[in-house]
Scaffold this motif. Structure first.
Motif, mmCIF file in Angstrom:
data_model
loop_
_atom_site.group_PDB
_atom_site.id
_atom_site.type_symbol
_atom_site.label_atom_id
_atom_site.label_comp_id
_atom_site.label_asym_id
_atom_site.label_seq_id
_atom_site.Cartn_x
_atom_site.Cartn_y
_atom_site.Cartn_z
ATOM 1 N N LEU A 59 0.821 -1.211 0.000
ATOM 2 C CA LEU A 59 0.000 0.000 0.000
ATOM 3 C C LEU A 59 0.855 1.261 0.000
ATOM 4 N N GLN A 60 1.964 1.221 0.691
ATOM 5 C CA GLN A 60 2.876 2.368 0.687
ATOM 6 C C GLN A 60 3.376 2.636 -0.736
ATOM 7 N N HIS A 61 3.795 1.587 -1.428
ATOM 8 C CA HIS A 61 4.262 1.744 -2.817
ATOM 9 C C HIS A 61 3.119 2.148 -3.750
ATOM 10 N N LEU A 62 1.961 1.525 -3.553
ATOM 11 C CA LEU A 62 0.816 1.798 -4.422
ATOM 12 C C LEU A 62 0.355 3.247 -4.307
ATOM 13 N N VAL A 63 0.263 3.752 -3.093
ATOM 14 C CA VAL A 63 -0.168 5.139 -2.901
ATOM 15 C C VAL A 63 0.825 6.097 -3.555
ATOM 16 N N ALA A 64 2.107 5.845 -3.378
ATOM 17 C CA ALA A 64 3.133 6.704 -3.997
ATOM 18 C C ALA A 64 3.039 6.637 -5.518
ATOM 19 N N LEU A 65 2.882 5.444 -6.070
ATOM 20 C CA LEU A 65 2.788 5.293 -7.524
ATOM 21 C C LEU A 65 1.518 5.946 -8.066
ATOM 22 N N LEU A 66 0.423 5.761 -7.369
ATOM 23 C CA LEU A 66 -0.828 6.373 -7.815
ATOM 24 C C LEU A 66 -0.742 7.895 -7.757
ATOM 25 N N ALA A 67 -0.153 8.431 -6.707
ATOM 26 C CA ALA A 67 0.015 9.885 -6.598
ATOM 27 C C ALA A 67 0.873 10.415 -7.753
ATOM 28 N N PHE A 68 1.976 9.739 -8.015
ATOM 29 C CA PHE A 68 2.856 10.149 -9.124
ATOM 30 C C PHE A 68 2.101 10.084 -10.454
ATOM 31 N N THR A 69 1.381 8.996 -10.673
ATOM 32 C CA THR A 69 0.642 8.818 -11.922
ATOM 33 C C THR A 69 -0.418 9.900 -12.096
ATOM 34 N N LEU A 70 -1.139 10.212 -11.041
ATOM 35 C CA LEU A 70 -2.160 11.253 -11.133
ATOM 36 C C LEU A 70 -1.551 12.615 -11.458
ATOM 37 N N ILE A 71 -0.446 12.936 -10.831
ATOM 38 C CA ILE A 71 0.236 14.213 -11.111
ATOM 39 C C ILE A 71 0.646 14.280 -12.575
ATOM 40 N N GLN A 72 1.191 13.188 -13.095
ATOM 41 C CA GLN A 72 1.643 13.173 -14.492
ATOM 42 C C GLN A 72 0.467 13.254 -15.462
ATOM 43 N N HIS A 73 -0.615 12.580 -15.164
ATOM 44 C CA HIS A 73 -1.786 12.648 -16.035
ATOM 45 C C HIS A 73 -2.408 14.047 -16.017
ATOM 46 N N LYS A 74 -2.436 14.662 -14.857
ATOM 47 C CA LYS A 74 -2.948 16.034 -14.775
ATOM 48 C C LYS A 74 -2.048 16.987 -15.567
ATOM 49 N N ALA A 75 -0.751 16.822 -15.428
ATOM 50 C CA ALA A 75 0.195 17.681 -16.158
ATOM 51 C C ALA A 75 0.029 17.507 -17.662
ATOM 52 N N GLY A 76 -0.343 16.317 -18.084
ATOM 53 C CA GLY A 76 -0.573 16.048 -19.497
ATOM 54 C C GLY A 76 -1.972 16.402 -19.962
ATOM 55 N N LYS A 77 -2.726 17.053 -19.080
ATOM 56 C CA LYS A 77 -4.093 17.507 -19.394
ATOM 57 C C LYS A 77 -5.028 16.355 -19.770
ATOM 58 N N ARG A 78 -4.808 15.209 -19.172
ATOM 59 C CA ARG A 78 -5.701 14.064 -19.391
ATOM 60 C C ARG A 78 -7.016 14.322 -18.657
ATOM 61 N N GLY A 80 -9.170 11.883 -17.673
ATOM 62 C CA GLY A 80 -9.526 10.859 -16.707
ATOM 63 C C GLY A 80 -8.509 9.748 -16.622
ATOM 64 N N LEU A 81 -8.665 8.965 -15.573
ATOM 65 C CA LEU A 81 -7.810 7.805 -15.341
ATOM 66 C C LEU A 81 -8.662 6.722 -14.700
ATOM 67 N N ARG A 82 -8.656 5.528 -15.303
ATOM 68 C CA ARG A 82 -9.416 4.382 -14.782
ATOM 69 C C ARG A 82 -8.435 3.378 -14.199
ATOM 70 N N CYS A 83 -8.521 3.180 -12.887
ATOM 71 C CA CYS A 83 -7.624 2.270 -12.169
ATOM 72 C C CYS A 83 -8.441 1.107 -11.616
ATOM 73 N N ALA A 84 -8.024 -0.103 -11.936
ATOM 74 C CA ALA A 84 -8.722 -1.301 -11.482
ATOM 75 C C ALA A 84 -7.809 -2.098 -10.557
ATOM 76 N N ILE A 85 -8.402 -2.603 -9.487
ATOM 77 C CA ILE A 85 -7.701 -3.445 -8.526
ATOM 78 C C ILE A 85 -8.390 -4.804 -8.558
ATOM 79 N N GLY A 86 -7.630 -5.851 -8.843
ATOM 80 C CA GLY A 86 -8.247 -7.159 -8.993
ATOM 81 C C GLY A 86 -7.743 -8.210 -8.027
ATOM 82 N N CYS A 87 -8.659 -9.058 -7.615
ATOM 83 C CA CYS A 87 -8.321 -10.278 -6.874
ATOM 84 C C CYS A 87 -9.066 -11.415 -7.574
ATOM 85 N N THR A 88 -9.143 -12.550 -6.964
ATOM 86 C CA THR A 88 -9.751 -13.697 -7.635
ATOM 87 C C THR A 88 -11.223 -13.470 -7.950
#
Length: 125
Positions: A59-78, A80-88
């Motif tokens: 979760l520590q890594h995921l939150v950091a990666l998601l925060a970074f990804t959101l910042i980059q997508h916003k900077a690129g004027k995207r 939206g972003l669709r993030c899926a989390i899957g288990c069985t």
């Protein structure tokens, strides 16, 4: 920016998403007969899946990666972003992770951002 965050079960088909994270390595509440019929929206299931060293590190890594990804997508004027989390099955672990992320994101998103959260397969058996 519209951020869509949703849980799903791999056994019910692959999702339509920009980013997919597989959390099947987390402890599975399904194997505890007292938790099987509950969901990751409930505290005892989330605790089972997320209150351990492996989950905390993830979760520590995921939150950091998601925060970074959101910042980059916003900077690129995207738009939206669709993030899926899957288990069985999409009922326990993925739901708990999505709810955890909902809690984090809802505190840190800008007022113009829209957070949409859903659980695609939570009611499937």
């Amino acid at each position: 920016m519209k951020i869509t965050l949703f849980s799903f079960g791999f056994k019910h088909g692959y999702p339509d998403a920009n980013i997919v994270w597989d959390v099947r390595f987390l402890p599975n509440p399904y194997w505890d007969e007292h938790l099987r019929e509950h969901t990751g929206q409930e505290e005892q299931v989330a605790t089972y899946a997320l209150e351990n060293a492996k989950a905390r590190e993830f979760l520590q890594h995921l939150v950091a990666l998601l925060a970074f990804t959101l910042i980059q997508h916003k900077a690129g004027k995207r738009e939206g972003l669709r993030c899926a989390i899957g288990c069985t099955g999409g009922r326990h672990r993925s739901v708990a992770v999505v709810e955890y992320l909902r809690n984090i994101l809802s505190k840190h998103l800008d007022s113009e951002d829209e957070l949409i959260v859903s659980h695609r397969d939570i009611d499937k058996k």
